[in-house]
Design a protein around this motif. Structure first.
Motif, PDB file in Angstrom:
ATOM      1  N   LEU A  97       0.831  -1.205   0.000  1.00 49.84           N
ATOM      2  CA  LEU A  97       0.000   0.000   0.000  1.00 49.84           C
ATOM      3  C   LEU A  97       0.863   1.252   0.000  1.00 49.84           C
ATOM      4  O   LEU A  97       0.523   2.261  -0.648  1.00 49.84           O
ATOM      5  N   VAL A 126      -5.731   0.988  -3.098  1.00 51.89           N
ATOM      6  CA  VAL A 126      -6.152  -0.352  -2.679  1.00 51.89           C
ATOM      7  C   VAL A 126      -6.417  -1.242  -3.889  1.00 51.89           C
ATOM      8  O   VAL A 126      -6.055  -2.423  -3.908  1.00 51.89           O
ATOM      9  N   HIS A 146     -11.224  -4.031   0.372  1.00 59.13           N
ATOM     10  CA  HIS A 146     -11.448  -2.646   0.810  1.00 59.13           C
ATOM     11  C   HIS A 146     -11.916  -2.603   2.260  1.00 59.13           C
ATOM     12  O   HIS A 146     -11.462  -1.751   3.047  1.00 59.13           O
ATOM     13  N   VAL A 185      -8.953  -3.262   4.600  1.00 57.94           N
ATOM     14  CA  VAL A 185      -8.058  -2.103   4.725  1.00 57.94           C
ATOM     15  C   VAL A 185      -8.693  -1.036   5.598  1.00 57.94           C
ATOM     16  O   VAL A 185      -8.032  -0.436   6.458  1.00 57.94           O
ATOM     17  N   ARG A 214      -4.356   5.775   6.365  1.00 55.23           N
ATOM     18  CA  ARG A 214      -4.776   5.752   4.960  1.00 55.23           C
ATOM     19  C   ARG A 214      -4.566   7.112   4.293  1.00 55.23           C
ATOM     20  O   ARG A 214      -4.158   7.182   3.130  1.00 55.23           O
TER      21      ARG A 214
END
Length: 417
Positions: free
Chosen positions: A63, A70, A97, A100, A109
């Motif tokens: 990431l 993503v 998703h 995450v 994020r």
């Protein structure tokens, strides 16, 4: 449940215990007995764990490589699974998703996509308690995003200023057409400490000066100048602007409230295919820009109502309403504040005072050959700069006038510095 299971092992568990726990947790007694039964059989004290996809350290690294994308990481995992079936199945994109979003914090994020500055927007910061005037000053440099006209070319000036944290008063300002050095810091401090016209009524000695590791603020010259008045410099960690939020808010306010309206503003949106900046003739001259900026500083101090002050006060009103005493400095002690001293003691000779391969003379030196003196000079001048200006100070109580003339060591011509 741990308590009930311990009572059950000792044989002390009763219905009264179960009823008491059920009442405290707001569930039925049957539910508590079911929990006890599951604890005896499986040894667990909570819900049965569900198997789900977990974001591993390797996925976190991917990431970071993909900048928080993503979908791109999911495509890479699917491609790997196709090449090597032993890696196991890959969850669907929607499940990936959700994993995450569940395993990474919102700030993490945001940081993967926008960097450290984006991550910090989701942090929690403490707020320093309110203090009194001159308890702390914050200082900083700011490159002005405005092109101004100076001797036929366009330059972006810099401003060095200090603000009082308690009253939000801008106490000292220095503007330079180039990247500032320690001379700008000393000049801004000099205007901030002095309360004589035209600098007052703000000023005096601060309790501490807060900066963020700028080399000009931490140089030996500034340290000695403030150390002579027992004013410490608080050296904050680098890349942490929130540690001096008052001056950072001022840097943003001057751009939003003043600079954006000036000609030559470099951050202004331009039409498509407009590649050339404004012509030099259409820009403000450097003296005009300095006047505009100083007028805005006066407006900030006397008319503006910054957030954080009680009863919607102006900085001037907040300063005057503060009962804290102000420690003034005599003007004769500030005469050499913005000048640097190399620490050497020299003698006046028949050629004057020698410094950096040049001789400097002044009318007051007549009849004082042999006197021991010390030099102070503007610190931003280079050693080989012929325009270096110096002042000589006697080691006696009353210093003489500070405008010496200069002559070359060889030759007979006399010129002003």
């Amino acid at each position: 449940m741990a308590r009930l299971l311990a009572l059950d092992v000792r044989g002390d568990l009763s219905t009264a215990h179960v009823r008491m726990v059920a009442s405290a947790l707001g569930v039925s007694e049957r539910t508590v007995w079911n929990w006890l039964s599951a604890g005896r059989r499986e040894g667990r004290m909570g819900p049965r764990p569900r198997s789900r996809f977990v974001v591993t350290r390797e996925i976190r690294q991917q990431l970071a490589v993909w900048g928080g994308n993503v979908s791109a990481v999911h495509r890479e995992l699917v491609a790997r699974a196709v090449r090597d079936p032993l890696l196991g199945p890959v969850p669907s994109l929607s499940a990936f998703h959700r994993a995450v979003a569940r395993d990474l914090l919102v700030g993490e994020r945001a940081g993967l996509k926008g960097g450290e500055a984006a991550r910090r927007r989701y942090d929690v910061y403490g707020k320093r308690p309110r203090t009194y005037r001159n308890a702390c000053w914050e200082g900083d440099h700011k490159r002005i995003p405005v092109r101004v006209h100076l001797e036929g070319s366009a330059v972006c000036p810099w401003v060095t200023w200090f603000i009082d944290v308690a009253s939000k008063v801008i106490v000292g300002v220095a503007v330079t057409p180039h990247q500032p050095a320690r001379d700008a810091v000393l000049a801004a401090l000099r205007t901030g400490i002095s309360r004589q016209d035209p600098y007052g009524p703000f000023g005096g000695l601060p309790g501490v000066v807060r900066v963020d590791r700028g080399k000009e603020f931490l140089c030996r010259t500034v340290e000695h100048a403030l150390g002579a008045f027992a004013v410490p410099v608080d050296d904050l960690p680098a890349y942490k602007p929130y540690r001096k939020g008052t001056i950072e808010a001022l840097n943003g306010a001057v751009e939003e409230m003043l600079l954006v309206s000036l000609p030559g503003y470099t951050h202004r949106a331009r039409p498509a295919e407009a590649y050339h900046p404004d012509p030099v003739v259409d820009l403000l001259s450097y003296p005009d820009f300095v006047k505009v900026l100083l007028d805005w500083v006066a407006w900030w101090n006397t008319e503006h109502h910054p957030a954080g002050l009680d009863a919607n006060l102006t900085p001037l009103a907040a300063w005057e309403a503060d009962p804290a005493p102000v420690e003034d400095v005599a003007e004769e002690r500030l005469a050499f504040f913005a000048l640097e001293d190399d620490g050497r003691v020299r003698k006046i000779t028949t050629n004057g005072i020698s410094w950096r391969r040049r001789a400097y003379i002044a009318p007051w030196m007549a009849g004082h050959v042999g006197m021991r003196v010390r030099l102070r000079y503007l610190p931003h001048r280079a050693p080989n700069d012929p325009l270096a200006q110096t002042t000589a100070r006697r080691l006696l109580p009353h210093p003489p006038p500070l405008r010496p003339t200069r002559r070359h060591r060889r030759g007979t011509s006399h010129r002003s510095p």
